[in-house]
Structures are given as structure tokens and as C-alpha cells.
Design a protein around this motif. Structure first.
Motif, PDB file in Angstrom:
ATOM      1  N   THR A  82      23.744 -39.342  40.173  1.00  0.00           N
ATOM      2  CA  THR A  82      23.287 -38.044  39.662  1.00  0.00           C
ATOM      3  C   THR A  82      21.892 -37.650  40.141  1.00  0.00           C
ATOM      4  N   VAL A  83      21.229 -38.498  40.940  1.00  0.00           N
ATOM      5  CA  VAL A  83      19.853 -38.203  41.365  1.00  0.00           C
ATOM      6  C   VAL A  83      19.725 -38.424  42.874  1.00  0.00           C
ATOM      7  N   ARG A  84      19.155 -37.444  43.558  1.00  0.00           N
ATOM      8  CA  ARG A  84      18.890 -37.548  44.986  1.00  0.00           C
ATOM      9  C   ARG A  84      17.453 -37.111  45.256  1.00  0.00           C
ATOM     10  N   VAL A  85      16.801 -37.782  46.191  1.00  0.00           N
ATOM     11  CA  VAL A  85      15.433 -37.413  46.551  1.00  0.00           C
ATOM     12  C   VAL A  85      15.338 -37.286  48.064  1.00  0.00           C
ATOM     13  N   GLY A  86      14.405 -36.469  48.506  1.00  0.00           N
ATOM     14  CA  GLY A  86      14.231 -36.293  49.938  1.00  0.00           C
ATOM     15  C   GLY A  86      12.902 -35.663  50.268  1.00  0.00           C
ATOM     16  N   GLY A  87      12.571 -35.690  51.533  1.00  0.00           N
ATOM     17  CA  GLY A  87      11.310 -35.094  51.955  1.00  0.00           C
ATOM     18  C   GLY A  87      11.261 -34.880  53.453  1.00  0.00           C
ATOM     19  N   THR A  88      10.280 -34.095  53.869  1.00  0.00           N
ATOM     20  CA  THR A  88      10.084 -33.775  55.280  1.00  0.00           C
ATOM     21  C   THR A  88       8.602 -33.836  55.602  1.00  0.00           C
ATOM     22  N   LEU A  89       8.276 -34.449  56.724  1.00  0.00           N
ATOM     23  CA  LEU A  89       6.925 -34.432  57.274  1.00  0.00           C
ATOM     24  C   LEU A  89       6.989 -33.778  58.647  1.00  0.00           C
ATOM     25  N   ALA A  90       6.055 -32.876  58.925  1.00  0.00           N
ATOM     26  CA  ALA A  90       6.103 -32.152  60.192  1.00  0.00           C
ATOM     27  C   ALA A  90       4.704 -31.966  60.755  1.00  0.00           C
ATOM     28  N   LYS A  91       4.614 -32.005  62.076  1.00  0.00           N
ATOM     29  CA  LYS A  91       3.367 -31.752  62.788  1.00  0.00           C
ATOM     30  C   LYS A  91       3.674 -30.927  64.027  1.00  0.00           C
ATOM     31  N   PHE A  92       2.917 -29.844  64.220  1.00  0.00           N
ATOM     32  CA  PHE A  92       3.119 -28.955  65.360  1.00  0.00           C
ATOM     33  C   PHE A  92       1.759 -28.773  66.051  1.00  0.00           C
ATOM     34  N   LYS A  93       1.687 -29.180  67.310  1.00  0.00           N
ATOM     35  CA  LYS A  93       0.395 -29.168  67.995  1.00  0.00           C
ATOM     36  C   LYS A  93       0.580 -28.686  69.431  1.00  0.00           C
ATOM     37  N   SER A 139      11.531 -33.038  47.564  1.00  0.00           N
ATOM     38  CA  SER A 139      12.507 -32.471  46.644  1.00  0.00           C
ATOM     39  C   SER A 139      13.191 -33.589  45.872  1.00  0.00           C
ATOM     40  N   ALA A 140      13.562 -33.255  44.663  1.00  0.00           N
ATOM     41  CA  ALA A 140      14.397 -34.133  43.848  1.00  0.00           C
ATOM     42  C   ALA A 140      15.497 -33.281  43.231  1.00  0.00           C
ATOM     43  N   GLU A 141      16.740 -33.750  43.342  1.00  0.00           N
ATOM     44  CA  GLU A 141      17.879 -33.023  42.806  1.00  0.00           C
ATOM     45  C   GLU A 141      18.588 -33.857  41.754  1.00  0.00           C
ATOM     46  N   PHE A 142      18.911 -33.212  40.644  1.00  0.00           N
ATOM     47  CA  PHE A 142      19.549 -33.884  39.509  1.00  0.00           C
ATOM     48  C   PHE A 142      20.866 -33.181  39.197  1.00  0.00           C
ATOM     49  N   MET A 143      21.906 -33.976  38.994  1.00  0.00           N
ATOM     50  CA  MET A 143      23.236 -33.458  38.645  1.00  0.00           C
ATOM     51  C   MET A 143      23.767 -34.218  37.432  1.00  0.00           C
ATOM     52  N   PRO A 144      23.218 -33.913  36.233  1.00  0.00           N
ATOM     53  CA  PRO A 144      23.641 -34.639  35.029  1.00  0.00           C
ATOM     54  C   PRO A 144      25.129 -34.502  34.734  1.00  0.00           C
ATOM     55  N   ALA A 149      28.650 -29.440  36.015  1.00  0.00           N
ATOM     56  CA  ALA A 149      28.325 -28.041  35.767  1.00  0.00           C
ATOM     57  C   ALA A 149      26.836 -27.739  35.906  1.00  0.00           C
ATOM     58  N   LEU A 150      25.998 -28.770  36.018  1.00  0.00           N
ATOM     59  CA  LEU A 150      24.547 -28.559  35.997  1.00  0.00           C
ATOM     60  C   LEU A 150      23.898 -29.131  37.247  1.00  0.00           C
ATOM     61  N   PHE A 151      23.058 -28.302  37.898  1.00  0.00           N
ATOM     62  CA  PHE A 151      22.300 -28.723  39.078  1.00  0.00           C
ATOM     63  C   PHE A 151      20.844 -28.326  38.877  1.00  0.00           C
ATOM     64  N   ILE A 152      19.925 -29.279  39.104  1.00  0.00           N
ATOM     65  CA  ILE A 152      18.492 -29.029  38.954  1.00  0.00           C
ATOM     66  C   ILE A 152      17.792 -29.517  40.219  1.00  0.00           C
ATOM     67  N   ARG A 153      16.918 -28.688  40.762  1.00  0.00           N
ATOM     68  CA  ARG A 153      16.118 -29.111  41.907  1.00  0.00           C
ATOM     69  C   ARG A 153      14.652 -28.813  41.643  1.00  0.00           C
ATOM     70  N   ILE A 154      13.833 -29.842  41.784  1.00  0.00           N
ATOM     71  CA  ILE A 154      12.377 -29.717  41.702  1.00  0.00           C
ATOM     72  C   ILE A 154      11.839 -29.948  43.110  1.00  0.00           C
ATOM     73  N   SER A 155      11.048 -29.024  43.611  1.00  0.00           N
ATOM     74  CA  SER A 155      10.552 -29.179  44.980  1.00  0.00           C
ATOM     75  C   SER A 155       9.109 -28.725  45.089  1.00  0.00           C
ATOM     76  N   GLY A 156       8.447 -29.265  46.065  1.00  0.00           N
ATOM     77  CA  GLY A 156       7.075 -28.878  46.376  1.00  0.00           C
ATOM     78  C   GLY A 156       6.870 -28.874  47.877  1.00  0.00           C
ATOM     79  N   ASP A 157       6.038 -27.980  48.347  1.00  0.00           N
ATOM     80  CA  ASP A 157       5.776 -27.924  49.781  1.00  0.00           C
ATOM     81  C   ASP A 157       4.314 -27.599  50.017  1.00  0.00           C
ATOM     82  N   THR A 158       3.812 -27.991  51.165  1.00  0.00           N
ATOM     83  CA  THR A 158       2.430 -27.695  51.531  1.00  0.00           C
ATOM     84  C   THR A 158       2.327 -27.598  53.041  1.00  0.00           C
ATOM     85  N   SER A 159       1.383 -26.818  53.513  1.00  0.00           N
ATOM     86  CA  SER A 159       1.122 -26.732  54.952  1.00  0.00           C
ATOM     87  C   SER A 159      -0.353 -26.439  55.176  1.00  0.00           C
TER      88      SER A 159
END
Length: 761
Positions: free
Chosen positions: A211-222, A247-252, A255-265
Motif C-alpha cells: 500500500t506504500v510506494r516512494v520515489g524521487g528524481t535528481l537532475a542536473k542540467f549544465k 513523492s510518496a504514494e499511499f493506497m490504503p 478506493a483511496l489514493f494519496i500522494r504527497i510530493s515535494g519538488d525544488t530547483s
């Protein structure tokens, strides 16, 4: 809807003619409809063009069935085309301009069908909305973002309001990020190219439980610069951007899907300074040969080098109340800060230098209910945004430093709904409406200090105050705009392969206050300043036909539209004489509601798979945008002297792609050779024609050679952009009477080559 037989026959004939030209002559125009990824496309057999699924109406529909002017790009198409950021999409979009704003690396200027906003200062709302998933980005700073970790990008043209949280009067660009899968997934994309380009994007996701998945991305452009700052020795037009997303995704339950995410650049590129188009009025400094070179000497703001940082957090909750009823909540908070050294004169002297600081923050909340019944579908929602836009800057010119500070609060809420009814098996009707309340408050301070060392607020505590021209608080400057904007559309499934639609939509953008307003040196009265500028209004009628031919081997989409545009907000700057010596020594903001305009246009998109290996796609658009009433300074009627900016009359593109099977490194795969040619007609930079700055029509030629492994786990691509090395202007400044005379231009990228590797572990 029951259109006449003549109207139907004419539209069908036009659609079939376009398809015939595409297939027979091989000159189809570059079609922006995506050759979509597995997640968003289905094809009945290998000879068919993939059918793209979009969520333009907040529910999944195929692009050919949705009665809306929308173009979609899948992650797969973006990868195969070597498109780096959102501005790379513009040449394949009908009646659309997307470019980096003048003097910036990452602020976006966007126009659709003649509607947009060039000025990124606080107080001016965008005409085209940018969405990260369902989150509206209130400010254009940082919006020229590198494309990564997306499932698709959808571009909707025309007023939006009955389907989206924030009303936008010109259109919307929506990034749709992909949800994480049930298995561990690690992806790497690396790029090297001309001008020292080195990019890397690492994306990973994994389930922690059922019921829980996590993920992320790191990027560099030069990348190194296209030119050189001859005053400092630094690169000009370089790139240095870092980004991350978690990001973190929860599927209790099912019928229910929750995603908490944050990003920065963070954009640490050097300041992007312009190319002078005229010889220095005082120094006789010559015009440089390389349009990417500069002599600008302003490189810091408050001791800080050029930098744009932005970040955000969001929470998405989707609850399937019933099989046909979905509840959605979108909560988001974002903020960004920009240190922007703007050297208007682009010379190695303090002649017209503007160190500027921008700070923006926003909080938004949206609730939606989406119903997808058999004969009735719709969405309803409420939306709230609380945003603040702040900027301060000095104008260092002719012995003085003019300090300007603008602080603008926006609080808006809206209720919206859009419902579709099937009146019969072939005819459906959609009706929608939106009620919007926009509240704005502003404080504006404008002061003149002696000397060009700057004001206290911008790092010179010893500055001597000469005069205060404007000092208005939020108790002085406040306004509230309310508007109900309806939408109605009808679609008719003329056959299994053709859908006709007609729609009428009203759009609205709230009024506001110019943060550069000056009560001394202009004819602006205090009462007029307190009123601010009025809201914009637009009503658009559109007629379209979406067709498929030859067992879905050929698609054509045609739309014609007419818009009545009123109270057009025209922000601008004028040179002023602050000390009465008869010489212009500063500038002030003068925002007017131009009056009225009429906009007529045609858009054609087409794609065809001519053989199993050979496909073509293309786009053509035409727009006739004219002011019918434009009252300028002193109540003078200047209608005949004004034009629409960033709106070329014609634009077109053509793309051809050939695939053949080829093994590489012992692995089976497919090699794709593609080439495209894009055309844009003459483009005016401002409402007043400016021959030095306006861009004549031009063409851009791109080509790509891409090998994809059969299991889609590896892709290697070689991409060439602007192979003819065309020089074309995308923005500029025009202050010919100030100091050395500031007429400077900014240019699109020169010829570049990029080698890319995509690998999925």
C-alpha cells in the motif's frame, strides 16, 4: 447539435483535403499529437496511429473524441524528439508562443491565440496558465523548467475556467506526472552535447509494502554559454540548473489514493544579457558581431549572483466514492526567489542598470467531484488561492537611482462546473459555468536617490534621498472583481470516424495595479492610480472537426475560432524626466486597458502512417488579430498604429519519420530517423511595430536519429536543433532615449547537437 449538411460537407471536405495532401505530397505539417507511451496509448494494429488518452476534461478520453482544442505530447515523443524544456514545444503548436522572457533564463513568456502576458512583474496575471498536475503556478518565474519525470504534457487553447481550478483567459499548459508502478523502477538519462552540455536525470521508485510506494528524481542540467560577456569574461546564455523531486504514494484501499510530493530547483546560470542593436549614443560603442556576446557589467543583486530558486509541496487525495463518482482534493504551497541583474544598456558602464529581486509565494486548495455515468458526465469544484508577489529594484541611470518596491496580494475563490449530456447516441451537449471573485491589494513605493550607487534597500545605506514619487499602501490600493463566465458546447458523432463540435466560451482575468506606477512625472492622478487597471474579458466561438481515415492510419483535427477581446491589459514602460531638466532620466510603468480587439483563426493538425515504417505529421495555423479600439496617451485614438505582440499570423511545421529494425550491441531494436521543419511568420515584440526588434519570418530545421531497444529499456539518440544556425529574436528592450539608448535583443538558441542515453534498469 444538428449542423446543416452544407457546413458538415465543407468541414469534411477540408479535413479530407488536408489528409490527401499529407499522404500524397509527403508535406504534412508537424503534428503535435503525441505518439504516446504505453500508459496513454492504444492501437488496434501496427498500421494505425496510436490513440492518445488525455484528461483535458478531468476524465480520460481519447484525443479524437474530446470536443476541445487540445494537443498532447507523451514522454515517449518528447524523448524521441530531444525536446529539453517547454519552449521546445512551441514550434509544433498552433497559434502558440512560448519563450524565455527578456533578460532571464527561466521566466516564461506565453501567448495563445493572441492572448498572453509579457511582463513578469508583480501585479500582472499570466494569460496562459501553467499547471504541474492540477496545481496552478501563479507566477512565471522558474516556469521554463526542464522536462523530466512526466507522463505527458497537455496544451489547451482558448479560455479555461469551467474545468480548472484557476481561470485562465488564453489557455493552459499542463504537466502530468506519472504515478509509480508496483515494482522497483530505476531510470537514468544522460546527455552530452555541443557548448559543453552535460545533463543527467536519475529517477527511482520502489514499493515499501502493498500500500506504500516512494520515489524521487535528481537532475542536473549544465551547458557553457553561446556567447561571452566581454566585460567580465563569463559565459553569456549558459545553463546551470539543479532539480529534485520526492513523492510518496499511499493506497490504503482500492478506493483511496494519496500522494504527497515535494519538488525544488535552483538556476545558477549567469545573467543573460542582451545584444545591442544600435551604436552607443554617448560612447559610440559599436554593435558586436556575435548576437550572443555582450558588454554588460551588472552581475549581482545585493551581492548575490543571478539565481532563481523555487520549491513546492503538495498533497493529492483521490477517493472513489462510487464506481462512477470520484472525489479529489489538491492542496499545494509554493514559493520562489529570483535575483535578477538586468543591464538594459548592455555596456561596461553604469548607464541603465536594474538590479532586481522577485519573491513569490502561494497557497491553493481545490476540491473536485467527477461523475462518469453512461449518458451523463461532469466535474464540479471549488478553488481558493492566496498568493503574494513581491519585487524591488533600482534603476541606476544618469546620476540617480530610482528605487521601486511592489507588494501585491491576491486572494481568489471560485466555484465551477461542467456537465455533458448524451442527447442521443451521436449528439451530446456540454454546459458549464464559473463564478470567480478576485481580490487584490497592493503597496507601491517609488523613491529617487542621488548617485548611481543604488538605494538603501538595494545595498547602499549611505544613499541620499532626493524625492519620493509614490508611497501608496494596501489601504490605498485594493480592488475586487467578480465575474460569472459560462461555457456551452455541442458535439456530433457524424460517423464512427468523425466528430464535429461547436463551443462558445467566456473568459476573464482580474484587474490589478502596476507596481511601477509613478505619481510624479506622468499624468497619472491619485484617483486613477487607486482604480488600477480593469479586468480583461473574452468570448470565443469555436467550430471543429476531428477525423480519422484509412482505418485510423490518418488523423486530422481542424478548428476555426472567433474571439471578441475587451479591456486588454497592456503593461508598458515610458521614459520620463524626473528633475525637469528636459532630459529623460528614468522610466515608469503605464498600464492601460487598450479597448477592444477581434481575433479570427484557423488551426490544422494532422498525422499519417503512410506505411508501417514511414509516418508524417504536421501543423498549420493562421490568425488575424486586430485591435478595433485602442485609446493611448492623451485619449488619442491609436488603433490603426497598434498590432498584437508575440502572435505571428502564420505558423507551420512538418515532420517525417522513418523506422527500420536494427540490432545494436547484440540487442534487437528499432532505428528511427526523423526530420522537421518549422516556420513562423513575422512576430512583433510590442504593440507598437519596432523594425529593429521585430522578428521577420524564419524557418528552423531539426533532425534526430534514435535507436530504441525492443523491450524499451534502452534508447540512444542523436539530436540536432536549428541545423541551419538561424538567428532569430525572441524578446527585447526598447528605451532609445535613455542614456546610451537601450535597444537590446535576446535570441533563440543557435545550432546544437546532443547525444542522449536513456536506460531503464
Amino acid at each position: 447539435m444538428n449542423p446543416s449538411k452544407k457546413s458538415k460537407r465543407n468541414l469534411v471536405l477540408l479535413s479530407r483535403s488536408a489528409a490527401a495532401i499529407l499522404a500524397i505530397y509527403g508535406s504534412g505539417l508537424h503534428y503535435a499529437q503525441a505518439q504516446s507511451s504505453d500508459a496513454t496509448a492504444k492501437a488496434s494494429d501496427d498500421t494505425n496511429v496510436a490513440k492518445v488518452v488525455v484528461s483535458a476534461r478531468r476524465r480520460e478520453e481519447t484525443l479524437q473524441d474530446v470536443p476541445v482544442s487540445v494537443t498532447a505530447y507523451s514522454a515517449d515523443q518528447i524523448s524521441k524528439s530531444g525536446i529539453a524544456d517547454v519552449t521546445g514545444l512551441a514550434l509544433t503548436l498552433p497559434n502558440t508562443t512560448l519563450s524565455a522572457s527578456r533578460g532571464t533564463n527561466s521566466t516564461l513568456t506565453s501567448f495563445m491565440r493572441g492572448v498572453g502576458q509579457q511582463d513578469p512583474l508583480a501585479g500582472f496575471e499570466a494569460g496562459v496558465g501553467i499547471y504541474l498536475d492540477d496545481i496552478y503556478l501563479a507566477r512565471p518565474q522558474g516556469a521554463v523548467a526542464e522536462i523530466y519525470d512526466v507522463e505527458r504534457i497537455e496544451v489547451l487553447r482558448g479560455p479555461q475556467g469551467t474545468l480548472y481550478g484557476r481561470n485562465t483567459i488564453g489557455g493552459a499548459v499542463k504537466y502530468v506526472t506519472r504515478k509509480m508502478g508496483p515494482n522497483t523502477d530505476v531510470r537514468l538519462k544522460a546527455s552530452v552535447g555541443s557548448y559543453g552540455q552535460m545533463d543527467g536525470v536519475l529517477t527511482a521508485s520502489t514499493p515499501l509494502s502493498d500500500t506504500v510506494r516512494v520515489g524521487g528524481t535528481l537532475a542536473k542540467f549544465k551547458r557553457n554559454g553561446f556567447g561571452t560577456n566581454l566585460a567580465t569574461g563569463e559565459d553569456n546564455y549558459n545553463k546551470d540548473v539543479s532539480a529534485a523531486r520526492l513523492s510518496a504514494e499511499f493506497m490504503p484501499s482500492s478506493a483511496l489514493f494519496i500522494r504527497i510530493s515535494g519538488d525544488t530547483s535552483q538556476d545558477d546560470s549567469n545573467p543573460k544579457h542582451g545584444h545591442r542593436l544600435t551604436v552607443g549614443k554617448i560612447s559610440n560603442a559599436p554593435i558586436l558581431d556575435n548576437v550572443y556576446d555582450t558588454r554588460a557589467n551588472l552581475n549581482t543583486v545585493l551581492g548575490h549572483k543571478q539565481q532563481v530558486t523555487q520549491s513546492g509541496i503538495s498533497a493529492l487525495v483521490e477517493y472513489q466514492v462510487q464506481p462512477d463518482l470520484l472525489f479529489k482534493s489538491v492542496t499545494a504551497s509554493r514559493h520562489d526567489t529570483s535575483y535578477a541583474p538586468i543591464d538594459f544598456d548592455s555596456l561596461n558602464k553604469v548607464d541603465f542598470d536594474v538590479p532586481a529581486l522577485y519573491k513569490n509565494k502561494q497557497f491553493s486548495q481545490e476540491f473536485q467531484l467527477t461523475y462518469t455515468g453512461k449518458s451523463f458526465q461532469g466535474v464540479a469544484g471549488v478553488y481558493y488561492i492566496d498568493a503574494n508577489a513581491y519585487d524591488k529594484f533600482d534603476v541606476r541611470l544618469l546620476g540617480t537611482s530610482t528605487f521601486t518596491e511592489g507588494d501585491i496580494d491576491t486572494k481568489a475563490w471560485a466555484a465551477f462546473a461542467d456537465m455533458s449530456f448524451d442527447l442521443s447516441k451521436d449528439v451530446s451537449l456540454s454546459v458549464g459555468g464559473r463564478y470567480t471573485v478576485d481580490k487584490r491589494e497592493a503597496s507601491i513605493l517609488r523613491q529617487i536617490y542621488l548617485g548611481t550607487d543604488g538605494s538603501p534597500a538595494m545595498g547602499n545605506p549611505a544613499a541620499v534621498l532626493f524625492r519620493t514619487d509614490t508611497n501608496l499602501t494596501k489601504a490605498d490600493l485594493h480592488r475586487e472583481d467578480k465575474k460569472f463566465t459560462p461555457r456551452i458546447s455541442a458535439s456530433w458523432k457524424a460517423s464512427s470516424d468523425q466528430t464535429m463540435y461547436a463551443s462558445w466560451t467566456e473568459g476573464f482575468k482580474g484587474g490589478g495595479f502596476d507596481p511601477r506606477l509613478n505619481l510624479v512625472g506622468t499624468k497619472l492622478t491619485l484617483d486613477k492610480a487607486k482604480q488600477g487597471f480593469l479586468p480583461e474579458k473574452i468570448s470565443t466561438f469555436e467550430l471543429g472537426l476531428k477525423s480519422a481515415f484509412a482505418n485510423n492510419a490518418i488523423f486530422t483535427n481542424i478548428a476555426v475560432f472567433h474571439s471578441d477581446y475587451q479591456d486588454v491589459q497592456i503593461p508598458g514602460s515610458v521614459a520620463i524626466d524626473t528633475n525637469g531638466d528636459g532630459k529623460d532620466d528614468s522610466f515608469a510603468g503605464v498600464t492601460t486597458n487598450a479597448g477592444k480587439a477581434k481575433i479570427d483563426g484557423l488551426e490544422l493538425e494532422a498525422t499519417a502512417r503512410i506505411t508501417d515504417a514511414f509516418s508524417m505529421s504536421g501543423m498549420f495555423s493562421y490568425i488575424d488579430a486586430k485591435y478595433t479600439k485602442y485609446i493611448g496617451a492623451g485619449n488619442a485614438d491609436v488603433t490603426a498604429l497598434r498590432v498584437f505582440q508575440n502572435t505571428p499570423k502564420q505558423s507551420a511545421s512538418i515532420r517525417a519519420n522513418y523506422d527500420w529494425n536494427m540490432a545494436l550491441l547484440g540487442q534487437s531494436g528499432k532505428l528511427s530517423l526523423s526530420s522537421s521543419l518549422a516556420f513562423r511568420g513575422k512576430t512583433y515584440q510590442f504593440e507598437t511595430p519596432t523594425p529593429l526588434l521585430d522578428q521577420d519570418s524564419f524557418k528552423l530545421w531539426d533532425a534526430s536519429l534514435v535507436w530504441s531497444r525492443s523491450d524499451n529499456r534502452m534508447r540512444i539518440g542523436l539530436h540536432g536543433k536549428n541545423l541551419s544556425d538561424t538567428r532569430y529574436k525572441v524578446a527585447g528592450y526598447l528605451f532609445p532615449t535613455l542614456g546610451e539608448g537601450s535597444t537590446t535583443a535576446f535570441y533563440g538558441n543557435p545550432r546544437t547537437y546532443t547525444l542522449t542515453l536513456d536506460y531503464r534498469f
